[in-house]
Scaffold this active site. Structure first.
Site, PDB file in Angstrom:
ATOM      1  N   LYS A  13       2.735  10.075  44.159  1.00  0.00           N
ATOM      2  CA  LYS A  13       1.621   9.669  45.028  1.00  0.00           C
ATOM      3  C   LYS A  13       1.960   8.413  45.827  1.00  0.00           C
ATOM      4  O   LYS A  13       1.732   8.354  47.022  1.00  0.00           O
ATOM      5  CB  LYS A  13       0.378   9.291  44.210  1.00  0.00           C
ATOM      6  N   ARG A  88     -10.403   7.170  39.967  1.00  0.00           N
ATOM      7  CA  ARG A  88      -9.723   7.756  38.813  1.00  0.00           C
ATOM      8  C   ARG A  88     -10.696   8.243  37.746  1.00  0.00           C
ATOM      9  O   ARG A  88     -10.259   8.838  36.772  1.00  0.00           O
ATOM     10  CB  ARG A  88      -8.823   6.690  38.175  1.00  0.00           C
ATOM     11  N   ARG A 127      12.245   5.921  36.370  1.00  0.00           N
ATOM     12  CA  ARG A 127      11.789   5.159  37.541  1.00  0.00           C
ATOM     13  C   ARG A 127      12.062   3.664  37.342  1.00  0.00           C
ATOM     14  O   ARG A 127      11.863   3.130  36.261  1.00  0.00           O
ATOM     15  CB  ARG A 127      10.287   5.390  37.706  1.00  0.00           C
ATOM     16  N   ARG A 160       8.848  -0.759  34.714  1.00  0.00           N
ATOM     17  CA  ARG A 160       7.467  -1.174  34.453  1.00  0.00           C
ATOM     18  C   ARG A 160       7.148  -0.935  32.982  1.00  0.00           C
ATOM     19  O   ARG A 160       7.569   0.067  32.408  1.00  0.00           O
ATOM     20  CB  ARG A 160       6.510  -0.331  35.309  1.00  0.00           C
ATOM     21  N   ARG A 171      -0.611   7.800  29.374  1.00  0.00           N
ATOM     22  CA  ARG A 171      -1.083   7.829  30.765  1.00  0.00           C
ATOM     23  C   ARG A 171      -1.354   9.264  31.208  1.00  0.00           C
ATOM     24  O   ARG A 171      -2.307   9.537  31.923  1.00  0.00           O
ATOM     25  CB  ARG A 171      -0.040   7.181  31.692  1.00  0.00           C
TER      26      ARG A 171
HETATM   27  P1  AMP Z   1      -0.635   3.318  39.078  1.00  0.00           P
HETATM   28  O1  AMP Z   1       0.324   2.391  39.736  1.00  0.00           O
HETATM   29  O2  AMP Z   1      -1.602   3.948  40.034  1.00  0.00           O
HETATM   30  O3  AMP Z   1       0.033   4.323  38.174  1.00  0.00           O
HETATM   31  O4  AMP Z   1      -1.526   2.414  38.129  1.00  0.00           O
HETATM   32  C1  AMP Z   1      -0.964   1.679  37.062  1.00  0.00           C
HETATM   33  C2  AMP Z   1      -2.062   1.259  36.093  1.00  0.00           C
HETATM   34  O5  AMP Z   1      -3.014   0.419  36.771  1.00  0.00           O
HETATM   35  C3  AMP Z   1      -2.901   2.396  35.522  1.00  0.00           C
HETATM   36  O6  AMP Z   1      -2.287   3.021  34.401  1.00  0.00           O
HETATM   37  C4  AMP Z   1      -4.172   1.647  35.136  1.00  0.00           C
HETATM   38  O7  AMP Z   1      -3.999   0.886  33.963  1.00  0.00           O
HETATM   39  C5  AMP Z   1      -4.332   0.665  36.306  1.00  0.00           C
HETATM   40  N1  AMP Z   1      -5.115   1.270  37.402  1.00  0.00           N
HETATM   41  C6  AMP Z   1      -4.693   1.535  38.670  1.00  0.00           C
HETATM   42  N2  AMP Z   1      -5.672   2.105  39.394  1.00  0.00           N
HETATM   43  C7  AMP Z   1      -6.740   2.213  38.571  1.00  0.00           C
HETATM   44  C8  AMP Z   1      -8.044   2.736  38.720  1.00  0.00           C
HETATM   45  N3  AMP Z   1      -8.450   3.293  39.873  1.00  0.00           N
HETATM   46  N4  AMP Z   1      -8.868   2.697  37.650  1.00  0.00           N
HETATM   47  C9  AMP Z   1      -8.495   2.140  36.475  1.00  0.00           C
HETATM   48  N5  AMP Z   1      -7.266   1.640  36.269  1.00  0.00           N
HETATM   49  C10 AMP Z   1      -6.391   1.663  37.291  1.00  0.00           C
END
Ligand code: AMP
Length: 219
Positions: A13, A88, A127, A160, A171
């Site tokens: 994404k 989300r 990654r 990360r 996740r």
């Molecule tokens: P991502 O980079 O989108 O995979 O997000 C990494 C982490 O950030 C996720 O696993 C959540 O812990 C937090 N996070 C990002 N976006 C959201 C969201 N919309 N709602 C809740 N947690 C979020």
């Protein structure tokens, strides 16, 4: 044009949203990047968010919605944006609906990238992210020329915390339980387009572009 990218962790994404935003001069709004940015600045919000992110859990809805509310009032979002990683959860969809109404905006399309879990786990565990420019690379598909270093800026590549094997499955489970229902929600609203997220970055980008050219950019 205002878009939402939905899809499980590791589907690409972020990569696709960034490319598309650059090609069409849209703001790329990644809530994950917003949280990583406050973490790197050692703010209270960062410390709070990190305690959830490191465990593969979602940050509470009210915190996410507050951050999105502020972000959408910044000038660069005026000509359109792509949300990557938001909404989300169902409460986030509800809160976002209210916010859009307040701003007099609507979402044009939701793109759901799809793929299988085995590939996602493989992609996430290989990654790496550049500590300086934030570029994301994959050790298997796009290995750096010099081990451990970003090809673009020479910055150090790191993994990360939430891309470590013990957090990845959590996740994926959280996605299935809390975010996947949104795919059906947007489908019922006739806003959703499913796109196959398997294949190279270029192949997936072409699929998205083809859909947008046929359906959105000419509107
Ligand atoms: P991502 O980079 O989108 O995979 O997000 C990494 C982490 O950030 C996720 O696993 C959540 O812990 C937090 N996070 C990002 N976006 C959201 C969201 N919309 N709602 C809740 N947690 C979020």
């Amino acid at each position: 044009m205002r878009l939402i990218f939905l899809g499980p962790p590791g589907i690409g994404k972020g990569t696709q949203a960034k490319l598309l935003a650059e090609r069409h001069s849209l703001a790329h709004l990644s809530t994950g990047d917003m949280f990583r940015s406050v973490i790197s600045r050692n703010t209270d919000l960062g410390t709070f968010a990190k305690s959830f992110m490191d465990k593969g859990k979602l940050v509470p809805d009210d915190v996410v919605l507050g951050m999105v509310n502020e972000r959408l009032r910044e000038d660069d979002t005026a000509s359109g944006y792509i949300f990557d990683g938001f909404p989300r959860t169902v409460p986030q969809v509800e809160g976002f609906k209210k916010l859009l109404k307040e701003l007099g905006q609507f979402i044009d399309h939701v793109i759901a990238l799809e793929g299988n879990d085995t590939v996602l786990v493989e992609r996430l565990s290989s990654r790496r992210t550049c500590s300086d420019c934030g570029k994301i690379i994959n050790l298997i598909f796009s290995p750096p020329k010099v081990s451990g270093q970003c090809d673009d800026c020479g910055g150090e590549l790191f993994q990360r915390n939430d891309d470590k094997p013990e957090v990845i499955q959590k996740r994926l489970d959280v996605y299935e339980e809390q975010t996947e229902p949104l795919v059906n929600y947007y489908e019922r609203k006739a806003l959703l387009r499913r796109v196959d997220g398997m294949g190279s970055v270029h192949e997936v980008a072409e699929r998205i572009d083809k859909y947008l050219i046929n359906n959105i950019l000419e509107e």
